[in-house]
Design a protein around this motif. Structure first.
Motif, PDB file in Angstrom:
ATOM      1  N   CYS A   1       1.484   3.385   2.370  1.00 46.08           N
ATOM      2  CA  CYS A   1       2.609   3.385   3.482  1.00 46.08           C
ATOM      3  C   CYS A   1       3.450   2.571   3.582  1.00 46.08           C
ATOM      4  O   CYS A   1       4.497   2.351   4.276  1.00 46.08           O
ATOM      5  CB  CYS A   1       1.509   3.846   4.890  1.00 46.08           C
ATOM      6  N   GLY A   2       3.110   1.205   2.922  1.00 42.37           N
ATOM      7  CA  GLY A   2       4.144   0.257   2.830  1.00 42.37           C
ATOM      8  C   GLY A   2       3.675  -0.857   3.812  1.00 42.37           C
ATOM      9  O   GLY A   2       4.343  -1.998   3.739  1.00 42.37           O
ATOM     10  N   TRP A   3       2.779  -0.882   4.902  1.00 49.24           N
ATOM     11  CA  TRP A   3       2.608  -1.670   5.761  1.00 49.24           C
ATOM     12  C   TRP A   3       1.338  -2.610   5.948  1.00 49.24           C
ATOM     13  O   TRP A   3       1.208  -3.272   6.808  1.00 49.24           O
ATOM     14  CB  TRP A   3       3.037  -1.042   7.372  1.00 49.24           C
ATOM     15  N   HIS A   4       0.829  -2.410   4.920  1.00 48.95           N
ATOM     16  CA  HIS A   4      -0.725  -3.290   4.916  1.00 48.95           C
ATOM     17  C   HIS A   4      -0.225  -4.677   5.004  1.00 48.95           C
ATOM     18  O   HIS A   4       0.662  -5.444   4.395  1.00 48.95           O
ATOM     19  CB  HIS A   4      -1.630  -2.903   3.487  1.00 48.95           C
TER      20      HIS A   4
ATOM     21  N   CYS B   1       0.961  -1.062  -0.197  1.00 49.09           N
ATOM     22  CA  CYS B   1       0.012  -0.117   0.119  1.00 49.09           C
ATOM     23  C   CYS B   1       0.884   1.299  -0.100  1.00 49.09           C
ATOM     24  O   CYS B   1       2.025   1.140   0.036  1.00 49.09           O
ATOM     25  CB  CYS B   1      -0.897   0.001   1.122  1.00 49.09           C
TER      26      CYS B   1
ATOM     27  N   CYS C   1      -0.796  -0.398   9.278  1.00 45.76           N
ATOM     28  CA  CYS C   1      -0.984   0.322   8.028  1.00 45.76           C
ATOM     29  C   CYS C   1      -1.612   1.612   8.347  1.00 45.76           C
ATOM     30  O   CYS C   1      -2.558   1.449   9.094  1.00 45.76           O
ATOM     31  CB  CYS C   1      -1.487  -0.551   7.051  1.00 45.76           C
ATOM     32  N   ALA C   2      -1.415   2.746   7.887  1.00 42.27           N
ATOM     33  CA  ALA C   2      -1.975   3.745   8.067  1.00 42.27           C
ATOM     34  C   ALA C   2      -2.946   4.326   6.907  1.00 42.27           C
ATOM     35  O   ALA C   2      -3.633   5.465   6.792  1.00 42.27           O
ATOM     36  CB  ALA C   2      -1.064   5.128   8.103  1.00 42.27           C
ATOM     37  N   CYS C   3      -3.181   3.105   6.070  1.00 42.32           N
ATOM     38  CA  CYS C   3      -4.050   3.292   4.768  1.00 42.32           C
ATOM     39  C   CYS C   3      -5.470   2.988   5.162  1.00 42.32           C
ATOM     40  O   CYS C   3      -5.595   1.885   5.722  1.00 42.32           O
ATOM     41  CB  CYS C   3      -3.554   2.903   3.523  1.00 42.32           C
TER      42      CYS C   3
HETATM   43 ZN   LIG Z   1      -0.687   1.307   4.311  1.00 42.30          ZN
END
Ligand SMILES: [Zn+2]
Length: 511
Positions: free
Chosen positions: A362-365, A360, A372-374
């Protein structure tokens, strides 16, 4: 002599078609005209030739000087015609006394007759010869087109060109050296064939700890020539893995190594190590022309520099969508064609694509290391930036999870030298069976060479229905299953092979 004719060459793609340089000197008011569709650079050549002749202690002839570069319909960029034009001016004005022209008996293997000599080199105003781009491409093409031809180049380019077997190459530092050679006053020695520098070993797979799934995908990619997409958070080792693909492939044959080096000789800057498969990793801000080639004067792009090697596209969704779309055709055909008003330039581009992306923005999904911040919509939108047709052409899609806390305690991974023999054996089976790697099988050939057994076929049909695959995708899965079976040394595709191939093709959005 008032007319001199010399041989040179153009450069279209990596081909160097012959160009005849005719120089005519007639009495009349001094003028210097060039004809033959010469563009700006060639016209500038006029000024360089004039200055170089004067700086080298020759006269610039007073009279009507006409230079014709033939055939007229070939595009002729670059200053490589300076040298033949300058020599032509000297011959036409009688400033070079060539013994062979005077009919003097010549020792065998001394200076070649002008008819066999091809000249290319840019002149500086001082009369020094400046290295040219594409020297190896010119040499390779010349050795194929005109066996027995000899090539006279700037000293700085001759070493590169001398890699081509069976071609005699001379390197000269200045215009005066060229003249002394032609007059047999000081004959240049043919440039010695370059002994290939031994390179260090490529980066080793043992540097990648853990990541068994991704390592396996890399092995399958290498073993069947498949394209690969890695999905994982930052720092999970996607780039490290990509850099290790070329090392898993069989070493380049000498012909292929020459072709790769000929392409590399078109680029400015130092030549990469001879014989190593190229690895190119353009930034996501790359333009379409820089990626696939283009420009008003066609230049090769990254995909051509990656020919016979690996093209790595990190952060795939960040590339311009239309830029990625330009990859579709070369991925199918292994070449790229650039059409300009009167001319079509073709470059080879048979590369293996390795792409990487974060799950995603932010990269952490999906990670258990960081949150994840998305929003779900943002995750979906991020992945939707990849066009379906491009994803469709990537046979292997694999997740590369973040390294866990136990990462430091993991044993080193299996080294490249242990994996490569398996890859080579699998590729060998493919070449003996069908003459190409599995990824290169045409749709019509897939049914001939990829036979699933009954259970594997049932599994394949079930996955096809479940994931709503197009016929193209289903065929691609079959080819991956064929590669998995080849790695296992199996004649028929069994259900474990098919299951692994299906696993590599689960849609991104379901992960
Ligand atoms: Zn994310």
């Amino acid at each position: 002599m008032t007319l001199a004719v010399l041989a040179s060459c153009a450069l279209t793609g990596i081909d160097a078609p012959p160009v005849r340089v005719e120089v005519h000197l007639a009495p009349g008011l001094p003028s210097f005209t060039m004809v033959g569709l010469a563009d700006t650079e060639v016209r500038e050549s006029r000024e360089r030739v004039r200055a170089a002749l004067l700086s080298s202690g020759f006269d610039f002839p007073a009279g009507r000087l006409t230079v014709n570069l033939a055939p007229a319909d070939l595009p002729k960029e670059s200053g490589r015609f300076d040298l033949p034009i300058a020599v032509g001016v000297l011959l036409a004005s009688g400033q070079i006394a060539m013994p062979s022209l005077a009919g003097r008996a010549r020792a065998r293997d001394a200076v070649p007759p002008l008819a066999r000599l091809v000249l290319a080199g840019e002149l500086s105003l001082t009369g020094a010869l400046v290295p040219i781009s594409g020297a190896l491409a010119i040499a390779l093409s010349l050795s194929r087109r005109q066996p027995g031809a000899e090539l006279l180049l700037p000293a700085g380019s001759a070493g590169q060109a001398a890699r081509v077997p069976g071609l005699r190459v001379y390197g000269a530092a200045t215009l005066r050296d060229v003249v002394a050679h032609l007059e047999e006053k000081q004959v240049l020695a043919a440039t010695a064939r370059r002994v290939d520098a031994t390179s260090g070993p490529p980066p080793c797979l043992s540097d990648v700890k853990g990541q068994y799934g991704a390592r396996r995908a890399l092995e399958v990619a290498a073993a069947g020539g498949h394209n690969l997409l890695m999905l994982g958070p930052p720092g999970s080792g996607k780039s490290m893995l990509a850099q290790r693909l070329a090392g898993l492939l069989p070493p380049l044959r000498h012909d292929d190594a020459l072709e790769a080096a000929a392409i590399a000789s078109l680029a400015p800057g130092p030549a990469p190590t001879f014989g190593l498969r190229p690895f190119r990793a353009p930034h996501h801000s790359v333009s379409g022309a820089a990626l696939v080639g283009g420009g008003t004067r066609p230049r090769p792009g990254e995909i051509t520099y990656a020919h016979l090697g690996v093209l790595f596209l990190d952060e795939l969704p960040e590339f311009g969508r239309h830029v990625l779309d330009t990859l579709r055709e070369p991925l199918e055909t292994g070449r790229v064609s650039i059409a300009r008003a009167q001319h079509r330039t073709e470059y080879p581009a048979r590369f293996q694509l390795v792409a990487a992306m974060n799950p995603c923005r932010c990269g952490w999904h999906g990670s258990n290391v960081k949150a994840c911040a998305c929003t779900p919509d943002q995750v979906a939108a991020y992945r939707a930036r990849l066009s379906g047709p491009l994803l469709d052409r990537i046979d292997l899609q694999v997740e590369v999870p973040a390294a866990g806390d136990d990462w430091a305690d993991l044993p080193p991974g299996e080294p490249t030298d242990a994996v490569r023999p398996r890859v080579e054996a699998a590729l060998d089976r493919q070449h003996r069976r069908q003459g190409c790697a599995n990824a290169a099988l045409a749709p019509g050939q897939v049914d001939d060479h990829c036979h699933p057994d009954t259970a594997a076929r049932a599994l394949w049909k079930q996955a096809m229905k479940q994931f709503a695959w197009s016929a193209r995708t289903a065929h691609r899965v079959l080819k991956v299953a064929r590669t998995v079976a080849d790695l296992a040394g199996a004649e028929e595709i069994g259900s474990p092979h098919m299951a692994e191939a299906v696993q590599f093709r689960r849609p991104l959005r379901e992960r």
